[in-house]
Design a protein around this motif. Structure first.
Motif, PDB file in Angstrom:
ATOM      1  N   ALA A 156       0.847  -1.198   0.053  1.00 50.59           N
ATOM      2  CA  ALA A 156      -0.088   0.017  -0.321  1.00 50.59           C
ATOM      3  C   ALA A 156       0.760   1.312   0.063  1.00 50.59           C
ATOM      4  N   ASP A 157       1.896   1.177   0.691  1.00 53.86           N
ATOM      5  CA  ASP A 157       2.875   2.530   0.706  1.00 53.86           C
ATOM      6  C   ASP A 157       4.423   2.008   0.758  1.00 53.86           C
ATOM      7  N   LEU A 158       5.371   2.942   0.913  1.00 52.21           N
ATOM      8  CA  LEU A 158       6.770   2.616   1.148  1.00 52.21           C
ATOM      9  C   LEU A 158       6.871   2.308   2.508  1.00 52.21           C
ATOM     10  N   ARG A 159       6.035   2.882   3.456  1.00 50.47           N
ATOM     11  CA  ARG A 159       6.431   2.560   4.734  1.00 50.47           C
ATOM     12  C   ARG A 159       5.015   2.066   5.497  1.00 50.47           C
ATOM     13  N   PRO A 160       5.276   1.335   6.595  1.00 53.52           N
ATOM     14  CA  PRO A 160       4.131   0.832   7.171  1.00 53.52           C
ATOM     15  C   PRO A 160       3.078   1.966   7.703  1.00 53.52           C
ATOM     16  N   ILE A 161       1.940   1.876   7.236  1.00 55.99           N
ATOM     17  CA  ILE A 161       0.726   2.748   7.510  1.00 55.99           C
ATOM     18  C   ILE A 161       0.397   2.599   8.889  1.00 55.99           C
TER      19      ILE A 161
ATOM     20  N   ASN B 186      -9.537 -13.225  -9.224  1.00 55.92           N
ATOM     21  CA  ASN B 186      -8.711 -12.812  -8.291  1.00 55.92           C
ATOM     22  C   ASN B 186      -7.740 -11.868  -8.929  1.00 55.92           C
ATOM     23  N   ILE B 187      -7.430 -10.687  -8.465  1.00 57.20           N
ATOM     24  CA  ILE B 187      -6.642  -9.717  -8.853  1.00 57.20           C
ATOM     25  C   ILE B 187      -5.714  -9.110  -7.528  1.00 57.20           C
ATOM     26  N   VAL B 188      -4.568  -9.107  -7.766  1.00 56.97           N
ATOM     27  CA  VAL B 188      -3.521  -8.683  -6.696  1.00 56.97           C
ATOM     28  C   VAL B 188      -2.747  -7.386  -7.327  1.00 56.97           C
ATOM     29  N   LEU B 189      -3.217  -6.176  -6.211  1.00 61.07           N
ATOM     30  CA  LEU B 189      -2.482  -4.958  -6.873  1.00 61.07           C
ATOM     31  C   LEU B 189      -1.462  -4.430  -6.113  1.00 61.07           C
ATOM     32  N   SER B 190      -0.552  -3.446  -6.414  1.00 60.09           N
ATOM     33  CA  SER B 190       0.415  -2.757  -5.777  1.00 60.09           C
ATOM     34  C   SER B 190       0.360  -1.331  -6.076  1.00 60.09           C
ATOM     35  N   ARG B 191       0.481  -0.575  -4.980  1.00 61.34           N
ATOM     36  CA  ARG B 191       0.733   0.834  -5.129  1.00 61.34           C
ATOM     37  C   ARG B 191       2.305   1.076  -4.917  1.00 61.34           C
ATOM     38  N   ARG B 192       2.946   0.252  -4.038  1.00 63.67           N
ATOM     39  CA  ARG B 192       4.240   0.290  -3.736  1.00 63.67           C
ATOM     40  C   ARG B 192       5.131   0.451  -4.974  1.00 63.67           C
ATOM     41  N   VAL B 193       4.951  -0.594  -5.973  1.00 65.12           N
ATOM     42  CA  VAL B 193       5.835  -0.416  -6.874  1.00 65.12           C
ATOM     43  C   VAL B 193       5.807   0.880  -7.685  1.00 65.12           C
ATOM     44  N   LEU B 194       4.781   1.367  -7.811  1.00 63.17           N
ATOM     45  CA  LEU B 194       4.560   2.724  -8.696  1.00 63.17           C
ATOM     46  C   LEU B 194       5.433   3.792  -7.854  1.00 63.17           C
ATOM     47  N   LEU B 195       4.906   3.701  -6.583  1.00 62.94           N
ATOM     48  CA  LEU B 195       5.784   4.745  -5.511  1.00 62.94           C
ATOM     49  C   LEU B 195       7.269   4.558  -5.666  1.00 62.94           C
ATOM     50  N   GLU B 196       7.943   3.331  -5.735  1.00 69.15           N
ATOM     51  CA  GLU B 196       9.448   3.099  -5.640  1.00 69.15           C
ATOM     52  C   GLU B 196      10.025   3.600  -6.971  1.00 69.15           C
ATOM     53  N   GLN B 197       9.040   3.366  -8.102  1.00 67.58           N
ATOM     54  CA  GLN B 197       9.600   3.863  -9.327  1.00 67.58           C
ATOM     55  C   GLN B 197       9.598   5.322  -9.490  1.00 67.58           C
ATOM     56  N   GLU B 198       8.637   5.775  -8.711  1.00 70.09           N
ATOM     57  CA  GLU B 198       8.581   7.370  -8.857  1.00 70.09           C
ATOM     58  C   GLU B 198       9.722   7.773  -7.941  1.00 70.09           C
ATOM     59  N   ARG B 199      10.059   7.084  -6.626  1.00 73.70           N
ATOM     60  CA  ARG B 199      10.940   7.689  -5.638  1.00 73.70           C
ATOM     61  C   ARG B 199      12.430   7.529  -6.643  1.00 73.70           C
ATOM     62  N   GLU B 200      12.539   6.541  -7.043  1.00 75.29           N
ATOM     63  CA  GLU B 200      14.096   6.265  -7.975  1.00 75.29           C
ATOM     64  C   GLU B 200      14.178   7.496  -9.013  1.00 75.29           C
ATOM     65  N   VAL B 201      13.222   7.920  -9.625  1.00 77.17           N
ATOM     66  CA  VAL B 201      13.185   8.843 -10.607  1.00 77.17           C
ATOM     67  C   VAL B 201      13.561  10.257  -9.798  1.00 77.17           C
ATOM     68  N   LYS B 202      12.839  10.539  -8.714  1.00 79.73           N
ATOM     69  CA  LYS B 202      13.078  11.737  -7.840  1.00 79.73           C
ATOM     70  C   LYS B 202      14.529  11.677  -7.318  1.00 79.73           C
ATOM     71  N   ARG B 203      14.966  10.396  -6.867  1.00 79.06           N
ATOM     72  CA  ARG B 203      16.032  10.500  -6.034  1.00 79.06           C
ATOM     73  C   ARG B 203      17.411  10.644  -7.164  1.00 79.06           C
TER      74      ARG B 203
END
Length: 600
Positions: free
Chosen positions: A177-182, A206-223
């Motif tokens: 759900a996020d980069l760190r525990p909520i 059955n569908i399994v989603l991830s928001r963290r993958v997108l946040l990590e990608q976004e973070r890598e770009v920002k980093r």
């Protein structure tokens, strides 16, 4: 040959249509040409008619999604033309919005799914909702295969994560759900995000989603962008991401920097949480940058000048200041003069007169105090302060106020083995030593005579300003009785007194209050006595003769034996004097000898 009846009903219908067509008549060549064109057009029309007719009998497969047109809307159903010989039917509930309103209009185009065929009633049952789900699954497949993203709304918390509406229900694990525990999971419910599809199974829905993958990608770009744009000494903005006892982690845009507690302020900071909270935007200065390890050290206090650089000019020696007590120790109190500058008031500099064991006896953290700068060392970041210097030293004026010989009156503040302390003035206590309580009494402990709180008078004997000692005397209020004891008890005087003490070496006799004499054991009797104990008792009254007086050592020597001898001599002398003159010369000589013996 007779025509056989066709078994195919579609063919029968076709033959009927052909039979109804008029027979062609023979014509001239021109007429034949015209008839040929007409025949061609008629043939084409017939083919179109056949296609339309065959189309009307076409059956869609169950589960197939087709496009239709709404032709009727009634209370229970919506009729949709999908190109079949009869219309399809959809329950009206599938066209109600969230508020219960019907959102179906005649002529609207709608995608539907063929649920099943009702051959008996020549009707097809359709579903708009199921068609939409089919489209969603097709979209999910497309997005997954193309490594795209899908938008969804978190609808509820479930075991291990969240339920997400992406057209169909999907599962979002809590760890994705996020980069760190909520901390508060309920805050996520109702929010819409972009998600990555990790996996799906249409058969199991059955569908399994991830928001963290997108946040990590976004973070890598920002980093990458942040690391390439920052440098040591640069001033940038960031957001507080986490707070610990030793500092604050700041998100600079994909890169976390550490703002250590010692770099938050020039002043004292007990805990970063007192100044910042998570989410705060702060401006920081880059102190150190390690690109390889992606470590960034930040500072806030470095945005302003070090106050110690101008401390000597602002706080020269002798300056009177007002500050706040920020810390107490066994040896003193730290006072904040301004943010970043603290001075120490040593416990010895808190009072001219009181001996303060711990600063907490007179100060508390948060108190405002006045003090004077005693010393300043900016290179060591130290300022020495004094509280007592705010007021004059009472020892400087005490000698003028209470000169030696002055009689004072005060309350006993303390009693010790060696004397009593009397409160004088301005926190100054005077000491009456045990030896200065009485001229004559033997005092074992001052508490035998006085108690704390008693008001007594005393005379100022001495003032030692350097050692801060104020000496008093009580016995000096009266003249020393030993100065005139020789006049009152001359040598040879016969006295009567009470036994106050018995020892092996003699008897102590009280002549008057505070004045005692000693009858040595050798002066008790003409007979040899080893000890008077057992022969005399305390409080017995005896008579003795004063033999000697030493006023300096405060001693009076008495003798019982001498008094007895004197009494015997007096008796003999009286006896001799009473004898008649001798009849002979021998008798006269004897009488003279006796007189010489007893008179000497």
């Amino acid at each position: 040959m007779e025509e056989q009846t066709p078994t195919n009903p579609e063919m029968t219908s076709l033959q009927e249509q052909q039979a109804a067509t008029p027979a062609l008549e023979e014509t001239t060549p021109v007429a034949e040409a015209a008839s040929s064109e007409e025949m061609t057009e008629a043939g084409e029309s017939m083919e179109n008619l056949m296609e339309m007719y065959e189309e009307s009998f076409k059956r869609f497969a169950e589960g197939e999604v087709v496009t239709g047109r709404i032709i009727s809307v009634d209370r229970d159903f919506v009729l949709v033309d999908i190109g079949y010989k009869s219309e399809g039917q959809i329950k009206i509930q599938e066209f109600r919005d969230e508020n219960g309103n019907i959102v179906a209009n005649v002529g609207d185009t709608v995608e539907v799914m063929v649920e099943w065929w009702d051959d008996e009633n020549e009707m097809v049952v359709l579903s708009k909702e199921k068609a939409a789900k089919v489209k969603v699954w097709e979209e999910i497949k497309r997005i997954h295969e193309s490594d795209g993203t899908i938008q969804g709304t978190i609808t509820a918390r479930v075991k291990g994560g969240f339920s997400v509406d992406v057209g169909v229900q999907a599962f979002l694990p809590g760890s994705q759900a996020d980069l760190r525990p909520i901390r508060n999971l309920d805050e996520m419910v109702g929010k819409t995000f972009e998600f990555k599809i990790l996996k799906y199974n249409r058969k199991r829905a059955n569908i399994v989603l991830s928001r963290r993958v997108l946040l990590e990608q976004e973070r890598e770009v920002k980093r990458a962008a942040t690391l390439s744009s920052i440098s040591e000494g640069k001033i940038i903005k960031g957001h507080v991401k986490n707070i610990t006892e030793y500092g604050v982690f700041v998100d600079l845009g994909g890169v976390d920097g550490l703002l250590h507690i010692t770099d938050i302020s020039w002043g004292r900071v007990k805990h970063p949480g007192e100044i910042y909270k998570i989410g705060d935007e702060i401006t920081v200065k880059v102190l150190n940058l390690d690109v390889e390890k992606e470590r960034v050290s930040l500072g806030v206090k470095q945005l302003t000048q070090d106050p110690w650089l101008s401390a000597s000019q602002k706080y020269p020696i002798g300056t009177r200041i007002n500050g706040k007590v920020v810390s107490l120790t066994d040896y003193g109190a730290f006072v904040e003069l301004e943010e970043g500058i603290e001075g120490l008031i040593h416990v010895s500099e808190m009072s001219w007169t009181r001996k303060i064991r711990h600063p907490s006896k007179i100060l508390s953290v948060g108190d405002r105090v006045d003090a004077v700068v005693l010393d300043i060392k900016p290179e060591n970041r130290r300022i020495s302060l004094g509280m007592k210097q705010v007021a004059p030293n009472p020892w400087d004026v005490i000698a003028e106020k209470y000169p030696v010989g002055t009689t004072i009156e005060g309350r006993i503040k303390n009693i010790t083995d060696f004397g009593i302390f009397i409160g004088i003035d301005e926190g100054i206590d005077g000491l009456v030593h045990i030896s200065d309580i009485s001229w004559t009494k033997r005092i074992k402990h001052p508490s035998d005579i006085y108690k704390k709180g008693d008001i007594v008078q005393a005379i100022v004997l001495d003032i030692d300003k350097e050692n801060e000692r104020f000496s008093l005397g009580i016995k000096q209020l009266h003249e020393d009785p030993w100065k005139t004891v020789a006049q009152r008890y001359a040598v040879g005087t016969v006295i009567t007194g009470t036994i106050t003490n018995l020892t092996d070496f003699g008897i102590f006799v009280e002549l008057e209050e505070g004045v005692e004499g000693l009858v040595h054991v050798s002066e008790i009797s003409k007979e040899k006595i080893k000890t008077p104990i057992g022969k005399f008792n305390l409080n017995d009254t005896i008579t003795a003769k004063v033999m000697n007086i030493n006023t300096e050592e405060r001693r009076i020597g008495l003798s019982i034996k001498r008094l007895e001898i004197d009494d015997e001599q007096a008796l003999i002398s009286e006896y001799v004097s009473s004898l008649k003159p001798a009849a002979s010369e021998f008798g006269e000589i004897l009488r003279e000898n006796l007189q010489e013996k007893f008179s000497g």
